[in-house]
Design a protein around this motif. Structure first.
Motif, mmCIF file in Angstrom:
data_model
loop_
_atom_site.group_PDB
_atom_site.id
_atom_site.type_symbol
_atom_site.label_atom_id
_atom_site.label_comp_id
_atom_site.label_asym_id
_atom_site.label_seq_id
_atom_site.Cartn_x
_atom_site.Cartn_y
_atom_site.Cartn_z
ATOM 1 N N ARG A 83 7.730 -4.030 1.824
ATOM 2 C CA ARG A 83 6.300 -3.897 1.547
ATOM 3 C C ARG A 83 5.446 -4.213 2.761
ATOM 4 O O ARG A 83 4.329 -3.728 2.895
ATOM 5 C CB ARG A 83 5.898 -4.824 0.397
ATOM 6 C CG ARG A 83 6.597 -4.501 -0.916
ATOM 7 C CD ARG A 83 6.173 -5.494 -1.979
ATOM 8 N NE ARG A 83 6.892 -5.258 -3.232
ATOM 9 C CZ ARG A 83 6.751 -6.019 -4.320
ATOM 10 N NH1 ARG A 83 5.920 -7.065 -4.277
ATOM 11 N NH2 ARG A 83 7.429 -5.749 -5.422
ATOM 12 N N PHE A 84 5.966 -5.071 3.648
ATOM 13 C CA PHE A 84 5.187 -5.463 4.816
ATOM 14 C C PHE A 84 5.404 -4.523 6.005
ATOM 15 O O PHE A 84 4.855 -4.761 7.066
ATOM 16 C CB PHE A 84 5.561 -6.904 5.233
ATOM 17 C CG PHE A 84 5.143 -7.938 4.230
ATOM 18 C CD1 PHE A 84 3.841 -8.389 4.178
ATOM 19 C CD2 PHE A 84 6.065 -8.461 3.329
ATOM 20 C CE1 PHE A 84 3.453 -9.340 3.249
ATOM 21 C CE2 PHE A 84 5.691 -9.406 2.408
ATOM 22 C CZ PHE A 84 4.383 -9.855 2.365
ATOM 23 N N LYS A 85 6.218 -3.513 5.795
ATOM 24 C CA LYS A 85 6.466 -2.581 6.876
ATOM 25 C C LYS A 85 5.180 -1.821 7.198
ATOM 26 O O LYS A 85 4.554 -1.228 6.324
ATOM 27 C CB LYS A 85 7.576 -1.598 6.471
ATOM 28 C CG LYS A 85 8.032 -0.712 7.619
ATOM 29 C CD LYS A 85 9.191 0.161 7.188
ATOM 30 C CE LYS A 85 9.680 1.030 8.332
ATOM 31 N NZ LYS A 85 10.818 1.893 7.932
ATOM 32 N N GLY A 86 4.780 -1.854 8.429
ATOM 33 C CA GLY A 86 3.539 -1.212 8.835
ATOM 34 C C GLY A 86 2.320 -2.102 8.704
ATOM 35 O O GLY A 86 1.216 -1.678 9.011
ATOM 36 N N ARG A 87 2.514 -3.338 8.209
ATOM 37 C CA ARG A 87 1.399 -4.279 8.089
ATOM 38 C C ARG A 87 1.659 -5.445 9.045
ATOM 39 O O ARG A 87 1.957 -6.567 8.652
ATOM 40 C CB ARG A 87 1.265 -4.794 6.658
ATOM 41 C CG ARG A 87 1.036 -3.673 5.641
ATOM 42 C CD ARG A 87 0.935 -4.243 4.246
ATOM 43 N NE ARG A 87 0.748 -3.199 3.243
ATOM 44 C CZ ARG A 87 0.654 -3.426 1.937
ATOM 45 N NH1 ARG A 87 0.721 -4.671 1.485
ATOM 46 N NH2 ARG A 87 0.490 -2.423 1.094
ATOM 47 N N GLN A 88 1.523 -5.193 10.325
ATOM 48 C CA GLN A 88 1.873 -6.186 11.333
ATOM 49 C C GLN A 88 0.951 -7.408 11.283
ATOM 50 O O GLN A 88 1.398 -8.548 11.434
ATOM 51 C CB GLN A 88 1.818 -5.564 12.743
ATOM 52 C CG GLN A 88 2.925 -4.570 13.034
ATOM 53 C CD GLN A 88 2.592 -3.180 12.506
ATOM 54 O OE1 GLN A 88 1.544 -2.980 11.901
ATOM 55 N NE2 GLN A 88 3.489 -2.226 12.742
ATOM 56 N N VAL A 89 -0.331 -7.160 11.041
ATOM 57 C CA VAL A 89 -1.270 -8.285 11.025
ATOM 58 C C VAL A 89 -0.977 -9.214 9.854
ATOM 59 O O VAL A 89 -0.937 -10.437 9.993
ATOM 60 C CB VAL A 89 -2.715 -7.769 10.960
ATOM 61 C CG1 VAL A 89 -3.691 -8.941 10.837
ATOM 62 C CG2 VAL A 89 -3.035 -6.934 12.190
ATOM 63 N N LEU A 90 -0.732 -8.615 8.668
ATOM 64 C CA LEU A 90 -0.429 -9.432 7.500
ATOM 65 C C LEU A 90 0.877 -10.191 7.687
ATOM 66 O O LEU A 90 0.996 -11.372 7.349
ATOM 67 C CB LEU A 90 -0.359 -8.546 6.257
ATOM 68 C CG LEU A 90 -0.030 -9.254 4.941
ATOM 69 C CD1 LEU A 90 -1.080 -10.308 4.631
ATOM 70 C CD2 LEU A 90 0.083 -8.239 3.812
ATOM 71 N N THR A 91 1.874 -9.491 8.225
ATOM 72 C CA THR A 91 3.163 -10.143 8.464
ATOM 73 C C THR A 91 3.019 -11.296 9.444
ATOM 74 O O THR A 91 3.565 -12.391 9.243
ATOM 75 C CB THR A 91 4.174 -9.126 8.993
ATOM 76 O OG1 THR A 91 4.280 -8.032 8.072
ATOM 77 C CG2 THR A 91 5.533 -9.765 9.180
#
Length: 413
Positions: A83-91
């Motif tokens: 789910r966090f793939k492509g969400r670098q800032v959130l990760t």
């Protein structure tokens, strides 16, 4: 339990099996070493979880048994990480938060002291700070065994200490020694002196020689019961000995009182309007980012609650506080001269009672008033009955007991 946790990190698939051979389907998977868990009936079918890497084997067994498969969802750590793939800032934020939480949990933030009565908490915390135990201290640098030993050495009134660390909290449990009873010293020579001016009403000497009698006027520091005692019968050789004088002395004393009260004053009138404010505290320092607009209004501040933030047993150096502002206005009030006199009389009596000793009584209070245009002044004199006896060691008496400066006094007819 361990296998379920293991397959959670490897990932799993929740499937629903429909068909008349669902039981044969599960037996075939178990025979081939596929782990099944959370099996439950769902209408005409069965719902269960299988490892994510075993879907080829699951499809083959379903085809052989004639069962129909329905993939309901993917779960476990790989599915959540996807789910966090492509969400670098959130990760990155989640990782930074986890790292910060781990870092904060490596420090001591709260120190509690339990079981103390005579030893002040402030003294214990101050000494612990010298030993390195204080808020924001690195937990690995704190050695409970050494702190325990040092506390026992530093404070003689402590008989047992336990220093325990749980999460970010340190609890210091102590047990104090049994308080020693005060032993009355009957050996060291001393006089009984007056601790204030007065007129003697009654004197009772248990040991020593009375130096005053009823009706005598004494000043502060005068000897009331002397430590000198004349030893020997009248007509025979006598000498002076020194004892620890003991006795009670009651006297009439006078206390001068002065108080002033204005005829006009300002009184708080609460409007009923309130405003709330929430404050964040970091390391004990308030950060009041959003302060309610008061528009020059006056208010009393009342703390509704204050709570330290924590995650489980791990406390962080952040607290939240909620305050309430009770708004009031000041209105001018006035009192009559008679009302002012009544208040002044009550005030003088209260002040007298506060200054009264444990064995004292108030005989009377005489008050004279001076009236001015804007205030009333009261000058009073309180007549009290007080114990005025106080012990004072006598150096010459000690020398006399030691035999270093004793004088023998002989009298005869």
């Amino acid at each position: 339990m361990f296998l379920a946790l293991w397959y959670y990190f490897r990932g799993y698939v929740m499937i629903k099996v429909n068909g008349f051979a669902a039981e044969r389907f599960m037996n075939m998977l178990s025979y081939r070493g596929v782990y099944l868990w959370d099996v439950e009936s769902d209408g005409a079918g069965v719902r269960l979880k299988v490892p994510m890497g075993s879907m080829d084997m699951v499809s083959m067994c379903a085809e052989k048994t004639g069962c129909r498969l329905e993939v309901q969802r993917y779960g476990g750590f790989p599915a959540k990480a996807h789910r966090f793939k492509g969400r670098q800032v959130l990760t990155a934020g989640v990782l930074i938060f986890a790292a910060g939480l781990y870092l904060l949990s490596s420090f001591i933030w709260v120190i509690r002291v339990e079981g103390n009565d005579r030893v002040a908490v402030e003294d214990i915390l101050t000494y612990c700070q010298e030993l390195g135990l204080k808020p924001a201290a690195w937990k690995r640098g704190v050695h409970p065994e050494e702190i325990t030993k040092e506390l026992l050495v530093q404070f003689p009134d402590i008989s047992w200490v336990s220093v325990g660390i749980k999460g970010t909290d340190v609890t210091i449990k102590i047990a104090e020694t049994i308080e020693k009873t005060e032993v009355l010293d009957k050996e060291t020579p001393c006089d009984v002196i007056a601790n204030m001016d007065g007129v003697i009403l009654k004197i009772t000497a248990e040991r020593g020689t009375p130096m005053v009698k009823e009706g005598d006027v004494v000043k502060k520091g005068d000897v009331l019961i002397s430590s000198e005692v004349l030893i020997g019968l009248e007509g025979e050789e006598q000498h002076v000995d020194y004892v620890a004088a003991e006795g009670t002395v009651k006297a009439k004393v006078w206390q001068q009182l002065t108080e002033e009260l204005p005829l006009t004053y300002e009184e708080k009138i609460y409007t009923g309007e309130t405003k709330t404010n929430k404050i964040l505290s970091f390391w004990g320092k308030d950060a009041d980012f959003i302060h309610p607009s008061m528009d020059d209004a006056k208010a009393d501040v009342e703390v509704l609650f204050e709570k330290d933030l924590a995650l489980g047993d791990f406390k962080v150096p952040i607290s939240i506080k909620k305050e309430q502002y009770n708004i009031y206005i000041l209105e001018s009030r006035s009192r009559t001269v008679d009302e002012a006199k009544a208040e002044l009389e009550e005030t003088l009596r209260n002040k007298t009672e506060q200054c009264l000793g444990p064995y004292g009584t108030i005989e009377k209070i005489e008050v004279h008033f001076e009236e001015y245009t804007d205030c009333v002044r009261a000058k009073g004199q309180a007549v009290l009955t007080e114990r005025i006896d106080e012990k004072r060691k006598v150096e010459k008496g000690r020398d006399a007991v030691d035999g270093t400066d004793r004088e023998n006094h002989a009298t005869g007819q």
